[in-house]
Design a protein around this motif. Sequence first.
Motif, mmCIF file in Angstrom:
data_model
loop_
_atom_site.group_PDB
_atom_site.id
_atom_site.type_symbol
_atom_site.label_atom_id
_atom_site.label_comp_id
_atom_site.label_asym_id
_atom_site.label_seq_id
_atom_site.Cartn_x
_atom_site.Cartn_y
_atom_site.Cartn_z
ATOM 1 N N GLY A 21 42.149 40.006 36.132
ATOM 2 C CA GLY A 21 42.052 38.562 36.008
ATOM 3 C C GLY A 21 40.796 37.969 36.617
ATOM 4 N N ARG A 22 40.236 38.612 37.646
ATOM 5 C CA ARG A 22 39.086 38.044 38.344
ATOM 6 C C ARG A 22 37.760 38.641 37.892
ATOM 7 N NH1 ARG A 22 40.265 37.990 44.706
ATOM 8 N NH2 ARG A 22 38.271 36.902 44.615
ATOM 9 N N LEU A 23 37.792 39.592 36.987
ATOM 10 C CA LEU A 23 36.542 40.230 36.570
ATOM 11 C C LEU A 23 35.602 39.270 35.850
ATOM 12 C CD1 LEU A 23 37.568 43.759 35.253
ATOM 13 C CD2 LEU A 23 36.305 43.203 37.325
ATOM 14 N N ALA A 24 36.159 38.294 35.161
ATOM 15 C CA ALA A 24 35.313 37.425 34.344
ATOM 16 C C ALA A 24 35.548 35.955 34.681
ATOM 17 C CB ALA A 24 35.593 37.665 32.861
ATOM 18 N N THR A 25 35.838 35.678 35.952
ATOM 19 C CA THR A 25 36.098 34.302 36.367
ATOM 20 C C THR A 25 35.046 33.851 37.369
ATOM 21 O OG1 THR A 25 37.461 34.943 38.256
ATOM 22 C CG2 THR A 25 38.569 34.736 36.119
ATOM 23 N N LEU A 26 35.199 32.618 37.827
ATOM 24 C CA LEU A 26 34.264 32.071 38.809
ATOM 25 C C LEU A 26 34.256 32.887 40.097
ATOM 26 C CD1 LEU A 26 35.000 28.270 38.381
ATOM 27 C CD2 LEU A 26 32.896 29.444 37.759
ATOM 28 N N LEU A 27 35.369 33.530 40.416
ATOM 29 C CA LEU A 27 35.443 34.327 41.632
ATOM 30 C C LEU A 27 35.054 35.779 41.393
ATOM 31 C CD1 LEU A 27 38.726 33.055 43.290
ATOM 32 C CD2 LEU A 27 36.398 32.600 44.009
ATOM 33 N N GLU A 34 28.325 44.959 37.429
ATOM 34 C CA GLU A 34 29.168 45.206 38.594
ATOM 35 C C GLU A 34 30.630 45.348 38.180
ATOM 36 O OE1 GLU A 34 30.762 45.854 42.271
ATOM 37 O OE2 GLU A 34 28.664 45.994 41.629
ATOM 38 N N ALA A 35 31.062 44.534 37.242
ATOM 39 C CA ALA A 35 32.440 44.625 36.770
ATOM 40 C C ALA A 35 32.702 45.984 36.140
ATOM 41 C CB ALA A 35 32.725 43.513 35.762
ATOM 42 N N SER A 36 31.776 46.442 35.311
ATOM 43 C CA SER A 36 31.940 47.735 34.659
ATOM 44 C C SER A 36 31.915 48.878 35.676
ATOM 45 C CB SER A 36 30.844 47.946 33.613
ATOM 46 O OG SER A 36 31.034 49.153 32.913
ATOM 47 N N LEU A 37 31.055 48.767 36.674
ATOM 48 C CA LEU A 37 30.991 49.792 37.720
ATOM 49 C C LEU A 37 32.293 49.837 38.526
ATOM 50 C CD1 LEU A 37 27.330 49.298 39.001
ATOM 51 C CD2 LEU A 37 28.228 51.300 37.777
ATOM 52 N N ASN A 291 61.621 51.177 45.550
ATOM 53 C CA ASN A 291 61.821 52.224 44.557
ATOM 54 C C ASN A 291 62.086 51.622 43.181
ATOM 55 O OD1 ASN A 291 61.628 54.449 46.361
ATOM 56 N ND2 ASN A 291 63.713 54.066 47.068
ATOM 57 N N GLY A 292 61.396 52.145 42.175
ATOM 58 C CA GLY A 292 61.668 51.709 40.808
ATOM 59 C C GLY A 292 60.590 50.881 40.166
ATOM 60 N N LEU A 293 59.522 50.570 40.887
ATOM 61 C CA LEU A 293 58.407 49.837 40.294
ATOM 62 C C LEU A 293 57.489 50.819 39.569
ATOM 63 C CD1 LEU A 293 57.482 47.402 43.213
ATOM 64 C CD2 LEU A 293 58.708 46.835 41.104
ATOM 65 N N GLY A 294 57.152 50.503 38.325
ATOM 66 C CA GLY A 294 56.295 51.398 37.561
ATOM 67 C C GLY A 294 54.869 51.427 38.054
ATOM 68 N N SER A 295 54.366 50.285 38.533
ATOM 69 C CA SER A 295 53.013 50.194 39.071
ATOM 70 C C SER A 295 52.890 48.886 39.833
ATOM 71 C CB SER A 295 51.967 50.252 37.946
ATOM 72 O OG SER A 295 50.649 50.308 38.467
ATOM 73 N N VAL A 296 52.018 48.872 40.831
ATOM 74 C CA VAL A 296 51.712 47.658 41.590
ATOM 75 C C VAL A 296 50.304 47.227 41.200
ATOM 76 C CG1 VAL A 296 51.421 46.639 43.868
ATOM 77 C CG2 VAL A 296 53.207 48.362 43.487
ATOM 78 N N ILE A 297 50.182 46.049 40.630
ATOM 79 C CA ILE A 297 48.904 45.583 40.096
ATOM 80 C C ILE A 297 48.152 44.795 41.168
ATOM 81 C CG2 ILE A 297 47.805 44.158 38.325
ATOM 82 C CD1 ILE A 297 50.392 44.669 36.631
ATOM 83 N N LEU A 298 46.962 45.277 41.496
ATOM 84 C CA LEU A 298 46.109 44.607 42.481
ATOM 85 C C LEU A 298 44.929 43.972 41.755
ATOM 86 C CD1 LEU A 298 45.937 47.328 45.304
ATOM 87 C CD2 LEU A 298 47.713 45.621 44.871
ATOM 88 N N GLY A 299 44.761 42.684 41.933
ATOM 89 C CA GLY A 299 43.599 42.012 41.356
ATOM 90 C C GLY A 299 42.347 42.398 42.119
ATOM 91 N N MET A 300 41.317 42.852 41.383
ATOM 92 C CA MET A 300 40.084 43.315 42.037
ATOM 93 C C MET A 300 38.879 42.825 41.257
ATOM 94 S SD MET A 300 41.327 47.120 43.295
ATOM 95 C CE MET A 300 42.465 47.548 41.980
ATOM 96 N N SER A 301 37.798 42.535 41.968
ATOM 97 C CA SER A 301 36.655 41.904 41.330
ATOM 98 C C SER A 301 35.336 42.634 41.532
ATOM 99 C CB SER A 301 36.502 40.466 41.863
ATOM 100 O OG SER A 301 36.343 40.469 43.275
ATOM 101 N N SER A 302 35.321 43.695 42.353
ATOM 102 C CA SER A 302 34.067 44.399 42.622
ATOM 103 C C SER A 302 34.388 45.766 43.208
ATOM 104 C CB SER A 302 33.206 43.614 43.615
ATOM 105 O OG SER A 302 33.831 43.571 44.890
ATOM 106 N N ARG A 303 33.364 46.592 43.360
ATOM 107 C CA ARG A 303 33.581 47.899 43.980
ATOM 108 C C ARG A 303 34.013 47.761 45.436
ATOM 109 N NH1 ARG A 303 27.922 50.454 42.453
ATOM 110 N NH2 ARG A 303 27.430 48.229 42.515
#
Length: 326
Positions: A21-27, A34-37, A291-303
Amino acid sequence: MRRSVLRGTSLELSEIGFGCGRLATLLGPGSTREASLALTEAYDRGITFYDTADLYGQGRSEELLGRTFESKRHSVVIATKAGYQVGNAASLGAKVKPLLQPFIKQMRWLLKVSQRGAGQQKQQDFSPGYLTAAIERSLRRLRTDYIDLFLLHSPDPGVIQAPVWKDALERAKEQGKIRFYGVSCRETAHAAACMRIPGVSCVQIPVNLIERDGIESLLDRAADANFGLLARQPLASGMLAKPPATLRPQDFPWDREEFEQRLSKIRAIPGVGDSSYRCVQAAFRYVLQLNGLGSVILGMSSRDHLRHNLQAVADAVLKTTTGRYV
């Protein structure tokens, strides 16, 4: 990085998902390179699940994923969402983002206003025609001929309970354009209705130390029904990323009343800590021990953001397994 098959699907997901969500926003990082890296480094470090939406950056997030993973498409799992229409003001904002990025972090008040303005511009459409067209647009931006997981983007409960959208998604599934579909819910309470709809494989819900009402019972029900659960916002939109004493209402897009309600819940949590890193560890530790979560999604914007999060995850897991924290 551990992997597991998301219940209700055949999709093998990394324990940590990359929220785009933050890869292509103001933040965001301010540069496509950098986003691709950041995406590439995440893949190299074992993250194979990427969560995006057509709304993020008005399509730019999907485009970044498409360019980065076109050559290794079958090695990653991509979830995207649709259902929001972007108004004229938000579309204009997307065009001026490159001009605003150098100044936005120094102008917190402008960020808050812009976030509220964008929210007021958002309208939703879950009609079959709109979703069919949205899937086609996402496929083009992602440079692929299939979407692993397609999610309705935060529909109201009435939309969930009257699924006029279901036939369109079933048709896309039959055509091979999507592999599985589900719902990104605004609240955990909305997930129960999704579980009653045949064909819906999973839901994505906020799971964090603030928003944990009903999560234990939902995990039990999902296990019994072989239904997939994805966790998002483990840091509660950033409120669990800093000590409570340092949080200020002007740094978040909520009104003061909602901010104060959330802050009071944080203050009631024992052992959150007085350092940012300790707060993040506590937040991750809570979500990762469920227990039971398929994945935990972390919003990230840079390396740097990626590295910080993965180190905090590793420390949180270590402290949980060694018994140093309850």
